[in-house]
Scaffold this active site. Structure first.
Site, PDB file in Angstrom:
ATOM      1  CG  ASP A  43       8.911  19.453  28.363  1.00 14.05           C
ATOM      2  OD1 ASP A  43       9.001  20.692  28.219  1.00 14.05           O
ATOM      3  OD2 ASP A  43       9.162  18.868  29.433  1.00 14.05           O
ATOM      4  NE  ARG A  49      11.962   9.282  32.187  1.00 13.39           N
ATOM      5  CZ  ARG A  49      10.736   9.754  32.036  1.00 13.39           C
ATOM      6  NH1 ARG A  49       9.842   9.062  31.350  1.00 13.39           N
ATOM      7  NH2 ARG A  49      10.385  10.892  32.573  1.00 13.39           N
ATOM      8  CG  ASP A 104      14.011  11.581  32.756  1.00 14.09           C
ATOM      9  OD1 ASP A 104      14.481  10.618  33.402  1.00 14.09           O
ATOM     10  OD2 ASP A 104      12.998  12.199  33.106  1.00 14.09           O
ATOM     11  CB  SER A 161       7.746  18.937  36.440  1.00 17.16           C
ATOM     12  OG  SER A 161       8.208  17.822  35.729  1.00 17.16           O
TER      13      SER A 161
HETATM   14  N1  ARG Z   1      14.648  13.222  39.898  1.00 18.75           N
HETATM   15  C1  ARG Z   1      14.036  12.033  39.478  1.00 18.75           C
HETATM   16  C2  ARG Z   1      14.878  11.311  38.478  1.00 18.75           C
HETATM   17  O1  ARG Z   1      15.750  11.893  37.917  1.00 18.75           O
HETATM   18  C3  ARG Z   1      12.636  12.231  39.017  1.00 18.75           C
HETATM   19  C4  ARG Z   1      12.432  13.119  37.839  1.00 18.75           C
HETATM   20  C5  ARG Z   1      11.005  13.059  37.544  1.00 18.75           C
HETATM   21  N2  ARG Z   1      10.540  14.016  36.609  1.00 18.75           N
HETATM   22  C6  ARG Z   1       9.540  14.840  36.850  1.00 18.75           C
HETATM   23  N3  ARG Z   1       9.153  15.531  35.895  1.00 18.75           N
HETATM   24  N4  ARG Z   1       9.002  14.975  38.030  1.00 18.75           N
HETATM   25  O2  ARG Z   1      14.718  10.163  38.230  1.00 18.75           O
END
Ligand code: ARG
Length: 393
Positions: free
Chosen positions: A13, A93, A122, A170
């Site tokens: 990305d 984040r 995110d 991912s």
């Molecule tokens: N679902 C989790 C969150 O929103 C983890 C997301 C992590 N991203 C990934 N690309 N695995 O915090």
């Protein structure tokens, strides 16, 4: 040309974003990789790839210590877990976003950019943090152009953008945990393949010998393992290593995202599971019944704020005041036993313990048992009245 600062990880990305920002938005791109404990080669790769794609400047920001002290330790004190998820990605984040804002301000950039899609959590976390500390325009090219993953890959190939050695999943990794999602895991009936785990042993491969470990807490945060003092970053790494090697910390859940979509998530968070379990065990001996009941609510609200990207919400700071005050008494040692995926509390002690061994003992003669009779006579009196009335009707 006006400048944009892009939060960069060298993944698909954000790599695509560099080119898009240059081509479609006509901006000078500065990238920054904020190190919150992702694999070292990813941090190094970010610098190389950013220059290969052609940015004007790249920053590497080591934020591991800040992440451990100001974010993870707060989460430990709050026992922060959302729907079974210790919030590893979510917690990092706001810190990443704050670092990007700082760079954008120093660089006099007009915009800040991130690689989030329009479906995940995110984007909320990044943008709410950016908005709370700057007036910069926010650009999310992948979301803006409504790109799918395969469209991104196609664009990357067309523009000779170097792609990482692909995992089909991912994956997001930092000090506090590893999240694995996507591909075959999108089907909740498909078991996570053993080779997709990286931080944790399976219970069958974990050592046959159990391990006993003592974790010492001071004001609600871990400070020593088996008597050995460790700084926050080392402490977390060590807990991940030890608990992971005994098969602790695999989590497979259905999670409710901010926008309401359910998603299937796999996590490896051995250190978080170990530390939070031990921390709760210590609170049980230190806090009163009322405090324990109340902290469960505090913890729930705190976790939701983190998950929902509202780190800068005043309520989070208000709760921190309460939590810090309460955690002043969370001192002591918790002894745990790790064995083939099982984590058991086998001992705890604290100078602030409310436990009265003498009074609760079956051998105690000092408290006259008969004194309780007066209190017990009226205990449950309302229930007795109610049952009597029902009988008469
Ligand atoms: N679902 C989790 C969150 O929103 C983890 C997301 C992590 N991203 C990934 N690309 N695995 O915090």
């Amino acid at each position: 040309m006006e400048k944009v600062v892009l939060a960069f990880s060298s993944g698909l990305d954000t790599s695509v974003c560099i080119k898009l920002l240059q081509e479609k938005y006509n901006l000078e791109v500065i990238t920054a990789c904020v190190d919150v404990g992702q694999p070292e080669n990813e941090v190094e790769r970010s610098a190389t790839v950013a220059h290969e794609i052609g940015v004007s400047k790249h920053y590497t920001v080591d934020a591991k210590q800040e992440f451990a002290e100001n974010f993870i330790f707060k989460a430990i004190k709050a026992n922060a877990v959302y729907e079974g998820y210790p919030l590893s990605t979510a917690l990092a984040r706001p810190l990443i976003a704050m670092k990007i804002v700082e760079i954008a301000q120093n660089e006099g950039a007009v915009a800040i950019s991130h690689g989030c899609t329009g479906k995940g959590n995110d984007q909320f976390r990044f943008e709410s943090t950016i908005r709370s500390s700057s007036d910069n325009q926010i650009i999310a090219p992948v979301r803006d152009l409504n790109l799918t993953r395969s469209e991104e890959i196609e664009y990357a190939k067309k523009h000779n953008i170097p792609l990482p050695v692909f995992s089909n999943y991912s994956i997001d990794e930092n000090l506090w945990g590893r999240s694995i999602e996507g591909d075959i895991l999108e089907d909740p009936m498909v078991e996570m393949p053993e080779e997709a785990f990286n931080w944790t042993k399976s219970s069958t491969d974990a050592p046959d010998e159990p391990l006993k470990l003592e974790i010492e807490f001071k004001e609600g945060v871990p400070v020593a393992l088996d008597g050995k003092k460790l700084d926050p970053v080392e402490m977390i790494k060590e807990c991940n290593r030890i608990a992971g090697s005994h098969g602790i910390g695999r989590i497979d859940i259905m999670e409710d995202r901010i926008i309401g979509l359910k998603s299937r998530e796999n996590y490896e968070t051995p250190g978080a599971v170990l530390i939070i379990t031990a921390h709760k065990a210590l609170e049980q001996i230190v806090f009163t019944r009322d405090e324990l009941k109340f902290t469960a609510n505090v913890s729930q609200t705190y976790s939701e704020l983190i998950y929902n990207g509202l780190w800068h919400e005043p309520l989070r700071e208000d709760l921190d005041c309460l939590i810090d005050h309460m955690q002043k008494r969370v001192f002591g040692i918790v002894r745990v036993r790790l064995h083939k995926g099982n984590l058991r509390i086998i001992g705890r002690k604290s100078p602030f313990s409310l436990y009265q061994e003498q009074a609760v003992s079956f051998e105690d003669k000092e408290t006259d048992q008969r004194e309780i009779v007066g209190m017990i006579k009226n205990y449950g009196i309302q229930a007795a009245c109610y049952q009597n009335i029902c009988k008469k009707e």
